[in-house]
Design a protein around this motif. Structure first.
Motif, PDB file in Angstrom:
ATOM      1  N   ILE A 148       0.848  -1.198   0.000  1.00 32.98           N
ATOM      2  CA  ILE A 148       0.000   0.000   0.000  1.00 32.98           C
ATOM      3  C   ILE A 148       0.885   1.250   0.000  1.00 32.98           C
ATOM      4  O   ILE A 148       0.690   2.171  -0.799  1.00 32.98           O
ATOM      5  CB  ILE A 148      -0.937   0.012   1.224  1.00 32.98           C
ATOM      6  CG1 ILE A 148      -1.859  -1.206   1.227  1.00 32.98           C
ATOM      7  CG2 ILE A 148      -1.751   1.312   1.268  1.00 32.98           C
ATOM      8  CD1 ILE A 148      -2.666  -1.368   2.510  1.00 32.98           C
ATOM      9  N   SER A 149       1.873   1.269   0.895  1.00 31.91           N
ATOM     10  CA  SER A 149       2.780   2.415   1.028  1.00 31.91           C
ATOM     11  C   SER A 149       3.482   2.718  -0.291  1.00 31.91           C
ATOM     12  O   SER A 149       3.571   3.881  -0.721  1.00 31.91           O
ATOM     13  CB  SER A 149       3.829   2.131   2.110  1.00 31.91           C
ATOM     14  OG  SER A 149       3.239   1.651   3.297  1.00 31.91           O
ATOM     15  N   ALA A 150       3.993   1.670  -0.932  1.00 36.58           N
ATOM     16  CA  ALA A 150       4.754   1.849  -2.171  1.00 36.58           C
ATOM     17  C   ALA A 150       3.884   2.403  -3.288  1.00 36.58           C
ATOM     18  O   ALA A 150       4.326   3.251  -4.080  1.00 36.58           O
ATOM     19  CB  ALA A 150       5.373   0.517  -2.589  1.00 36.58           C
ATOM     20  N   ALA A 151       2.636   1.941  -3.357  1.00 38.08           N
ATOM     21  CA  ALA A 151       1.737   2.409  -4.418  1.00 38.08           C
ATOM     22  C   ALA A 151       1.386   3.884  -4.232  1.00 38.08           C
ATOM     23  O   ALA A 151       1.326   4.650  -5.211  1.00 38.08           O
ATOM     24  CB  ALA A 151       0.469   1.560  -4.431  1.00 38.08           C
ATOM     25  N   ILE A 152       1.156   4.297  -2.991  1.00 37.71           N
ATOM     26  CA  ILE A 152       0.872   5.713  -2.705  1.00 37.71           C
ATOM     27  C   ILE A 152       2.063   6.575  -3.111  1.00 37.71           C
ATOM     28  O   ILE A 152       1.925   7.583  -3.817  1.00 37.71           O
ATOM     29  CB  ILE A 152       0.539   5.903  -1.212  1.00 37.71           C
ATOM     30  CG1 ILE A 152      -0.807   5.252  -0.887  1.00 37.71           C
ATOM     31  CG2 ILE A 152       0.539   7.386  -0.832  1.00 37.71           C
ATOM     32  CD1 ILE A 152      -1.121   5.182   0.599  1.00 37.71           C
ATOM     33  N   HIS A 153       3.256   6.158  -2.681  1.00 38.63           N
ATOM     34  CA  HIS A 153       4.479   6.923  -2.956  1.00 38.63           C
ATOM     35  C   HIS A 153       4.727   7.029  -4.458  1.00 38.63           C
ATOM     36  O   HIS A 153       5.026   8.107  -4.989  1.00 38.63           O
ATOM     37  CB  HIS A 153       5.660   6.242  -2.262  1.00 38.63           C
ATOM     38  CG  HIS A 153       6.888   7.085  -2.196  1.00 38.63           C
ATOM     39  ND1 HIS A 153       7.891   6.900  -1.277  1.00 38.63           N
ATOM     40  CD2 HIS A 153       7.301   8.136  -2.953  1.00 38.63           C
ATOM     41  CE1 HIS A 153       8.842   7.798  -1.462  1.00 38.63           C
ATOM     42  NE2 HIS A 153       8.508   8.550  -2.474  1.00 38.63           N
ATOM     43  N   ALA A 154       4.582   5.901  -5.162  1.00 40.38           N
ATOM     44  CA  ALA A 154       4.870   5.872  -6.597  1.00 40.38           C
ATOM     45  C   ALA A 154       3.973   6.840  -7.363  1.00 40.38           C
ATOM     46  O   ALA A 154       4.434   7.533  -8.288  1.00 40.38           O
ATOM     47  CB  ALA A 154       4.703   4.453  -7.134  1.00 40.38           C
ATOM     48  N   TYR A 155       2.702   6.903  -6.978  1.00 40.36           N
ATOM     49  CA  TYR A 155       1.787   7.789  -7.702  1.00 40.36           C
ATOM     50  C   TYR A 155       2.115   9.255  -7.425  1.00 40.36           C
ATOM     51  O   TYR A 155       2.176  10.077  -8.352  1.00 40.36           O
ATOM     52  CB  TYR A 155       0.333   7.490  -7.336  1.00 40.36           C
ATOM     53  CG  TYR A 155      -0.638   8.187  -8.252  1.00 40.36           C
ATOM     54  CD1 TYR A 155      -0.844   7.722  -9.544  1.00 40.36           C
ATOM     55  CD2 TYR A 155      -1.321   9.327  -7.848  1.00 40.36           C
ATOM     56  CE1 TYR A 155      -1.712   8.382 -10.413  1.00 40.36           C
ATOM     57  CE2 TYR A 155      -2.187   9.989  -8.703  1.00 40.36           C
ATOM     58  CZ  TYR A 155      -2.379   9.503  -9.986  1.00 40.36           C
ATOM     59  OH  TYR A 155      -3.226  10.160 -10.841  1.00 40.36           O
ATOM     60  N   ALA A 156       2.367   9.613  -6.169  1.00 36.36           N
ATOM     61  CA  ALA A 156       2.699  10.999  -5.825  1.00 36.36           C
ATOM     62  C   ALA A 156       3.990  11.436  -6.503  1.00 36.36           C
ATOM     63  O   ALA A 156       4.121  12.585  -6.963  1.00 36.36           O
ATOM     64  CB  ALA A 156       2.820  11.142  -4.312  1.00 36.36           C
TER      65      ALA A 156
END
Length: 258
Positions: A148-156
């Motif tokens: 979850i954390s990685a997906a949020i970071h990647a999009y931002a």
């Protein structure tokens, strides 16, 4: 504190807690306009929460003096309502609210436009919201928490935005903050395996500039270190075998998804 797996009865209570909080956010959203004070927003939020027979989660939590966190422009989270803080045309304002229904907490945040805002501000709000939906694609049994954390970071990151690191999401249930912590930024570890019955408050906090924050003298308000704009979007989520259930998705959010 171990990560709690909620029973069917507990899930039902949390579902209702979330449903009521979604109404609070819908009503608060309607109140946002130039000229309203942050204290007026707080009063309205508390009135609606108590009108449901619920308790504001935030009021007096570790000494926080209000029911609704109201954070303007470069304030990331935990802005303290004040009758002298007046919303102006072009501001963006984040509202973070929680309530307790029959012993169970719900927690959600939204960032609103005050009148007409800049394209930069509007994009930041949209991207922050989408960060949440990118993250919850991995909020299901069999994935790991830090997916979850990685997906949020990647999009931002695609937009050159900073992902706040000093403040994170969390487990939620009979306590406002339970295990595990839910970072919004990429981690070196997998994190725990997600299992059905886990309930999480997933809350991207995204800045137009640096990810670094500083805290004001009031001991609560977190602002971006470079005073760039910040946005916040949060929901209380249930992990299932399939797609996650979002307890706090408001009517306005559901309409925008259709």
């Amino acid at each position: 504190m171990p990560i709690s797996i909620k029973s069917e009865k507990e899930i039902e209570l949390m579902r209702e807690s979330g449903r009521l909080l979604s109404i609070v956010h819908d009503e608060l959203g309607k109140s946002i306009r130039p000229g309203i004070s942050t204290k007026d927003i707080d009063r309205l939020g508390e009135e609606i929460i108590r009108g449901f027979g619920c308790i504001p989660s935030f009021l007096n939590y570790n000494g926080y003096p209000a029911s609704i966190c109201v954070s303007i422009n470069d304030e990331v989270v935990h802005g303290i309502p004040n009758k002298k803080r007046i919303l102006k045309e072009g501001d963006i304002v984040s509202l973070d609210a929680g309530l307790i229904y029959k012993g169970f907490h719900s927690d959600a945040a939204r960032t609103h436009r005050v009148g007409t805002v800049s394209e930069e501000a509007s994009q930041l709000i949209n991207v922050t919201r989408e960060c949440f939906f990118q993250g919850i694609q991995f909020a299901k049994a069999g994935y790991h928490l830090h997916d979850i954390s990685a997906a949020i970071h990647a999009y931002a990151e695609k937009f050159g935005y900073g992902v706040v690191r000093d403040l994170v999401g969390h487990g939620i249930g009979t306590h406002l903050h339970e295990a595990p912590e839910v970072p919004n930024f990429r981690q070196k570890t997998k994190g725990v395996l997600l299992k059905p019955g886990m309930t999480l408050a997933i809350e991207p906090m995204i800045a137009a500039g640096t990810w670094k924050v500083k805290f004001l003298d009031d001991g609560w308000t977190a602002v971006t270190a470079d005073h760039s704009l910040a946005a916040h979007y949060e929901n209380t989520v249930l992990i299932t075998e399939g797609d996650p259930e979002i307890f706090t998705l408001s009517h306005s959010d559901r309409e925008s998804m259709q």
